[in-house]
Design a protein around this motif. Sequence first.
Motif, PDB file in Angstrom:
ATOM      1  N   ARG A 243      39.153  48.492  48.230  1.00  0.00           N
ATOM      2  CA  ARG A 243      40.082  48.814  46.915  1.00  0.00           C
ATOM      3  C   ARG A 243      41.603  48.912  47.175  1.00  0.00           C
ATOM      4  O   ARG A 243      42.361  48.503  46.389  1.00  0.00           O
ATOM      5  CB  ARG A 243      39.370  49.889  46.025  1.00  0.00           C
TER       6      ARG A 243
ATOM      7  N   VAL B 163      43.382  35.754  41.020  1.00  0.00           N
ATOM      8  CA  VAL B 163      42.713  36.714  42.107  1.00  0.00           C
ATOM      9  C   VAL B 163      42.153  36.010  43.221  1.00  0.00           C
ATOM     10  O   VAL B 163      42.069  36.648  44.164  1.00  0.00           O
ATOM     11  CB  VAL B 163      41.365  36.911  41.203  1.00  0.00           C
TER      12      VAL B 163
ATOM     13  N   LYS C 156      36.550  37.308  46.143  1.00  0.00           N
ATOM     14  CA  LYS C 156      36.311  37.543  44.939  1.00  0.00           C
ATOM     15  C   LYS C 156      35.262  38.736  44.371  1.00  0.00           C
ATOM     16  O   LYS C 156      35.396  39.422  43.432  1.00  0.00           O
ATOM     17  CB  LYS C 156      36.450  36.480  44.167  1.00  0.00           C
TER      18      LYS C 156
ATOM     19  N   LEU D  87      36.399  42.012  44.836  1.00  0.00           N
ATOM     20  CA  LEU D  87      37.509  42.258  43.842  1.00  0.00           C
ATOM     21  C   LEU D  87      36.856  42.746  42.844  1.00  0.00           C
ATOM     22  O   LEU D  87      37.257  43.666  42.016  1.00  0.00           O
ATOM     23  CB  LEU D  87      38.367  41.158  43.739  1.00  0.00           C
ATOM     24  N   TYR D  88      35.926  41.666  42.217  1.00  0.00           N
ATOM     25  CA  TYR D  88      35.381  42.085  40.681  1.00  0.00           C
ATOM     26  C   TYR D  88      34.417  43.222  40.778  1.00  0.00           C
ATOM     27  O   TYR D  88      34.026  43.637  39.645  1.00  0.00           O
ATOM     28  CB  TYR D  88      34.794  40.819  40.165  1.00  0.00           C
ATOM     29  N   ARG D  89      34.002  43.723  41.865  1.00  0.00           N
ATOM     30  CA  ARG D  89      33.077  44.796  42.096  1.00  0.00           C
ATOM     31  C   ARG D  89      33.943  46.262  41.706  1.00  0.00           C
ATOM     32  O   ARG D  89      33.549  46.983  41.337  1.00  0.00           O
ATOM     33  CB  ARG D  89      32.359  45.105  43.438  1.00  0.00           C
TER      34      ARG D  89
ATOM     35  N   PHE E 199      37.270  45.682  40.374  1.00  0.00           N
ATOM     36  CA  PHE E 199      37.959  45.728  39.080  1.00  0.00           C
ATOM     37  C   PHE E 199      37.167  44.680  37.934  1.00  0.00           C
ATOM     38  O   PHE E 199      36.901  43.513  38.447  1.00  0.00           O
ATOM     39  CB  PHE E 199      39.482  45.252  39.336  1.00  0.00           C
ATOM     40  N   GLY E 200      36.740  44.799  36.922  1.00  0.00           N
ATOM     41  CA  GLY E 200      35.826  44.098  35.993  1.00  0.00           C
ATOM     42  C   GLY E 200      36.791  42.828  35.558  1.00  0.00           C
ATOM     43  O   GLY E 200      36.066  41.969  35.305  1.00  0.00           O
ATOM     44  N   SER E 201      38.111  42.877  35.680  1.00  0.00           N
ATOM     45  CA  SER E 201      38.980  41.542  35.349  1.00  0.00           C
ATOM     46  C   SER E 201      40.160  41.842  35.861  1.00  0.00           C
ATOM     47  O   SER E 201      40.542  42.769  36.171  1.00  0.00           O
ATOM     48  CB  SER E 201      39.089  41.663  33.873  1.00  0.00           C
ATOM     49  N   LYS E 202      41.012  40.645  35.996  1.00  0.00           N
ATOM     50  CA  LYS E 202      42.531  40.933  36.251  1.00  0.00           C
ATOM     51  C   LYS E 202      43.155  41.657  35.722  1.00  0.00           C
ATOM     52  O   LYS E 202      44.028  42.424  36.153  1.00  0.00           O
ATOM     53  CB  LYS E 202      42.841  39.356  36.428  1.00  0.00           C
TER      54      LYS E 202
ATOM     55  N   ASP F  89      42.366  44.374  34.414  1.00  0.00           N
ATOM     56  CA  ASP F  89      42.225  45.974  34.863  1.00  0.00           C
ATOM     57  C   ASP F  89      42.838  45.966  36.059  1.00  0.00           C
ATOM     58  O   ASP F  89      43.337  47.262  36.325  1.00  0.00           O
ATOM     59  CB  ASP F  89      40.544  46.018  35.071  1.00  0.00           C
TER      60      ASP F  89
END
Length: 201
Positions: free
Chosen positions: A17, A38, A49, A52-54, A56-59, A61
């Motif tokens: 993170r 991303v 990715k 990353l998405y784990r 942050f739910g979206s770019k 965020d």
Amino acid sequence: MRATEENSGIPSRPAPRERIVSSACELFRQHGIRGIGVDAIAEAADTNKMTLYRHFGSKDDLICEALRHTSEKAAAMWEELEAANPGDARSQLEGWVEARARCLCEEPFGCDFANAAVELKEQGHPAHTVIENFKNQQRQRLSDLCRSAAVDEPEVLADTLSMLLEGARVSRLATGSEGPSMRFVRACEAAIVSFAGPRKA
């Protein structure tokens, strides 16, 4: 079996993170928020990715978190001003000018928050709340410092200094270090004297 990056146990390696946020800050700064995706952020953070998405739910965020991360540096600056000149608001105010002047030299891409505000034009983007809160907090802290320094019209002086800073940032990007931004310190010093008078011997 190869250990995953989350449980590798290597103390010198930041957590995923932290790497993602740090990489996003740098890439957004260099290429713009819309100019980087991303995939590139995940690659720069030495992850993927899915990871990353784990986190942050979206770019969007991630954009908000990157801005919050950047704001922590500003909080540290205020602490350093107070530690360097305890109980001396006038010296802290002059220290603010010196610290901002150093930042001008260290910000080749300008202010992250101002750049984000310009780039993210759509209404309702969550980053606008982060940007507005940060700018308002900085304005309030500077106003409080001006008030502690016993200047006339502290809010007006704080806004004057803030506008000089924002203008110097834009000027430096547009005309380089030899343009109007080179007089940022002198302009701020003149503004402080006009509101507070010269320092007493």
